[in-house]
Write an enzyme that holds these catalytic residues in place. Sequence first.
Site, PDB file in Angstrom:
ATOM      1  N   ALA A 145       0.754  -1.053   0.161  1.00  0.00           N
ATOM      2  CA  ALA A 145      -0.172   0.025  -0.213  1.00  0.00           C
ATOM      3  C   ALA A 145       0.593   1.074  -0.279  1.00  0.00           C
ATOM      4  O   ALA A 145       2.202   1.277   0.103  1.00  0.00           O
ATOM      5  CB  ALA A 145      -1.196  -0.255   1.228  1.00  0.00           C
TER       6      ALA A 145
ATOM      7  N   GLY B 176       0.814  -4.876   0.808  1.00  0.00           N
ATOM      8  CA  GLY B 176      -0.296  -4.840  -0.554  1.00  0.00           C
ATOM      9  C   GLY B 176       0.173  -5.831  -1.428  1.00  0.00           C
ATOM     10  O   GLY B 176      -0.796  -6.136  -2.208  1.00  0.00           O
TER      11      GLY B 176
ATOM     12  N   GLU C  37      -0.375  -9.302  -0.358  1.00  0.00           N
ATOM     13  CA  GLU C  37      -2.072  -9.275  -0.346  1.00  0.00           C
ATOM     14  C   GLU C  37      -2.607  -9.360  -1.800  1.00  0.00           C
ATOM     15  O   GLU C  37      -3.763 -10.380  -1.901  1.00  0.00           O
ATOM     16  CB  GLU C  37      -2.568  -8.675   0.588  1.00  0.00           C
ATOM     17  CG  GLU C  37      -1.946  -8.568   1.815  1.00  0.00           C
ATOM     18  CD  GLU C  37      -2.101  -7.720   2.901  1.00  0.00           C
ATOM     19  OE1 GLU C  37      -1.560  -5.900   2.923  1.00  0.00           O
ATOM     20  OE2 GLU C  37      -2.476  -7.123   3.970  1.00  0.00           O
TER      21      GLU C  37
HETATM   22  C1  HXC Z   1       5.438   4.179  -1.193  1.00  0.00           C
HETATM   23  C2  HXC Z   1       6.889   3.580  -1.889  1.00  0.00           C
HETATM   24  C3  HXC Z   1       6.625   2.353  -1.142  1.00  0.00           C
HETATM   25  C4  HXC Z   1       4.948   2.397  -0.639  1.00  0.00           C
HETATM   26  C5  HXC Z   1       8.214   1.701  -1.869  1.00  0.00           C
HETATM   27  N1  HXC Z   1       8.239   3.597  -2.345  1.00  0.00           N
HETATM   28  N2  HXC Z   1       7.562   1.066  -1.798  1.00  0.00           N
HETATM   29  N3  HXC Z   1       6.343   4.392  -1.426  1.00  0.00           N
HETATM   30  N4  HXC Z   1       4.597   3.493  -0.536  1.00  0.00           N
HETATM   31  N5  HXC Z   1       5.018   0.920  -0.092  1.00  0.00           N
HETATM   32  C6  HXC Z   1       8.769   4.234  -2.649  1.00  0.00           C
HETATM   33  C7  HXC Z   1      10.376   4.704  -2.738  1.00  0.00           C
HETATM   34  O1  HXC Z   1      10.138   5.742  -0.627  1.00  0.00           O
HETATM   35  C8  HXC Z   1      10.747   5.902  -2.876  1.00  0.00           C
HETATM   36  O2  HXC Z   1      10.600   6.646  -3.444  1.00  0.00           O
HETATM   37  C9  HXC Z   1      10.151   5.195  -4.572  1.00  0.00           C
HETATM   38  O3  HXC Z   1       9.551   4.126  -3.936  1.00  0.00           O
HETATM   39  C10 HXC Z   1      11.618   3.258  -4.781  1.00  0.00           C
HETATM   40  O4  HXC Z   1      11.982   2.711  -3.372  1.00  0.00           O
HETATM   41  P1  HXC Z   1      13.456   3.219  -2.921  1.00  0.00           P
HETATM   42  O5  HXC Z   1      12.840   1.980  -1.409  1.00  0.00           O
HETATM   43  O6  HXC Z   1      14.239   3.824  -2.688  1.00  0.00           O
HETATM   44  O7  HXC Z   1      13.921   1.535  -2.991  1.00  0.00           O
HETATM   45  P2  HXC Z   1      14.878   0.157  -2.712  1.00  0.00           P
HETATM   46  O8  HXC Z   1      16.514   0.530  -1.919  1.00  0.00           O
HETATM   47  O9  HXC Z   1      14.990  -0.448  -3.686  1.00  0.00           O
HETATM   48  O10 HXC Z   1      14.254  -0.640  -1.460  1.00  0.00           O
HETATM   49  C11 HXC Z   1      12.967  -1.397  -2.331  1.00  0.00           C
HETATM   50  C12 HXC Z   1      11.898  -1.888  -1.377  1.00  0.00           C
HETATM   51  C13 HXC Z   1      11.352  -0.902  -0.055  1.00  0.00           C
HETATM   52  C14 HXC Z   1      12.622  -2.934  -0.615  1.00  0.00           C
HETATM   53  C15 HXC Z   1      10.459  -1.930  -1.571  1.00  0.00           C
HETATM   54  O11 HXC Z   1      11.157   0.572  -1.472  1.00  0.00           O
HETATM   55  C16 HXC Z   1      10.830  -0.921   1.174  1.00  0.00           C
HETATM   56  O12 HXC Z   1      10.528  -1.276   1.694  1.00  0.00           O
HETATM   57  N6  HXC Z   1       9.356  -0.486   0.064  1.00  0.00           N
HETATM   58  C17 HXC Z   1       7.989  -0.638   1.539  1.00  0.00           C
HETATM   59  C18 HXC Z   1       7.746  -2.024   1.335  1.00  0.00           C
HETATM   60  C19 HXC Z   1       6.561  -2.012   2.507  1.00  0.00           C
HETATM   61  O13 HXC Z   1       6.969  -2.208   3.454  1.00  0.00           O
HETATM   62  N7  HXC Z   1       5.158  -2.530   2.031  1.00  0.00           N
HETATM   63  C20 HXC Z   1       4.316  -2.883   2.411  1.00  0.00           C
HETATM   64  C21 HXC Z   1       3.313  -1.082   2.797  1.00  0.00           C
HETATM   65  S1  HXC Z   1       2.217  -1.669   4.162  1.00  0.00           S
HETATM   66  P3  HXC Z   1      11.593   8.181  -3.152  1.00  0.00           P
HETATM   67  O14 HXC Z   1      10.014   9.335  -3.229  1.00  0.00           O
HETATM   68  O15 HXC Z   1      12.347   8.133  -2.087  1.00  0.00           O
HETATM   69  O16 HXC Z   1      12.391   7.702  -4.443  1.00  0.00           O
HETATM   70  C22 HXC Z   1       0.460  -2.944   3.480  1.00  0.00           C
HETATM   71  C23 HXC Z   1       0.133  -2.635   3.785  1.00  0.00           C
HETATM   72  C24 HXC Z   1      -1.251  -3.090   3.131  1.00  0.00           C
HETATM   73  O17 HXC Z   1       0.908  -2.644   2.588  1.00  0.00           O
HETATM   74  C25 HXC Z   1      -2.117  -2.737   4.073  1.00  0.00           C
HETATM   75  C26 HXC Z   1      -2.909  -1.351   4.692  1.00  0.00           C
HETATM   76  C27 HXC Z   1      -4.485  -1.291   4.668  1.00  0.00           C
END
Ligand code: HXC
Length: 258
Positions: A65, A110, A113
């Site tokens: 998400a 997400g 999911e």
């Molecule tokens: C918003 C995101 C994002 C996310 C990545 N980005 N994932 N933005 N939401 N889920 C953005 C980063 O902020 C960054 O933006 C750009 O995408 C590239 O990501 P990087 O982190 O620079 O890439 P990298 O270093 O290669 O790492 C990749 C990654 C990491 C390991 C996937 O991005 C990461 O850990 N993302 C979050 C994963 C996560 O926690 N997902 C679960 C979310 S909670 P900028 O602007 O800085 O370039 C969820 C709950 C669902 O899903 C239920 C809800 C009700």
Amino acid sequence: MYTNLITELSNYILTIIINRPKYLNALNRQTVLELEDCILKAQENNLIKGIIITGSGEKSFVAGADIKEFIGLSETEARYLAHIGQSAFKTIENCKKPVLAAVNGFALGGGCELAMACHLRIASEHAEFGQPEVKLGIIAGYGGTQRLIQYIGKTKATEYHLTGKNISAENALNFGLINYIVPKDQLIAKSIELLNDIIKHSPITISAVLRSLNSFYDINEKGFESEINEFGKCFLTNDSKEGIAAFLEKRKPIFKGN
Ligand code: HXC
């Protein structure tokens, strides 16, 4: 027609590409709503017999998400967010046409999911799955606590939800989370091949099989509601604010247990 989706129809197969590559295809609210609308329309379109969902670019299917939308959410707003996602993903799961996730990279939170809500999953070799929400001080909200158990069992689902560690494509295959792993340049071809092996059969029979398989899990519907409640409550804590801020500020979170 959609802001965050690209759709391509060819030989009775609709490919839906989630198109926010700058954010690794993170699902903001609008994308979730577009996805549900697209599936509902595809279900009624006689030119479509099967559906592929994939992500734009080579790096990510869906990285979760959109974490930016979590900032400042109240418990009620968080519950609503989880609710609309669960509704969209149930539309996918209950779709009467087969829906296949072609996982072309990160399928986290997400994204995992979403892949799990599809009927079939094919991953490229570099794909990674996981439920990393715990690192943000929150839990899954789009059905991840329920469906990961369904696919890989409670033992491994507990481990991966609590550690937040990624599941490699190879482990995902061994655990029964995905159907196949293929080299990345063969992902769409293999997805089409598998769907063609399905859609050559009667659409009535296919729907009957999907309905029947889904009904195995009907008794467990309460768990999805429980996930929404727990997801909402996470947003009452300082730890969730810290976890979300830490991700966006690109630092490690300091959780204080309050
Ligand atoms: C918003 C995101 C994002 C996310 C990545 N980005 N994932 N933005 N939401 N889920 C953005 C980063 O902020 C960054 O933006 C750009 O995408 C590239 O990501 P990087 O982190 O620079 O890439 P990298 O270093 O290669 O790492 C990749 C990654 C990491 C390991 C996937 O991005 C990461 O850990 N993302 C979050 C994963 C996560 O926690 N997902 C679960 C979310 S909670 P900028 O602007 O800085 O370039 C969820 C709950 C669902 O899903 C239920 C809800 C009700």
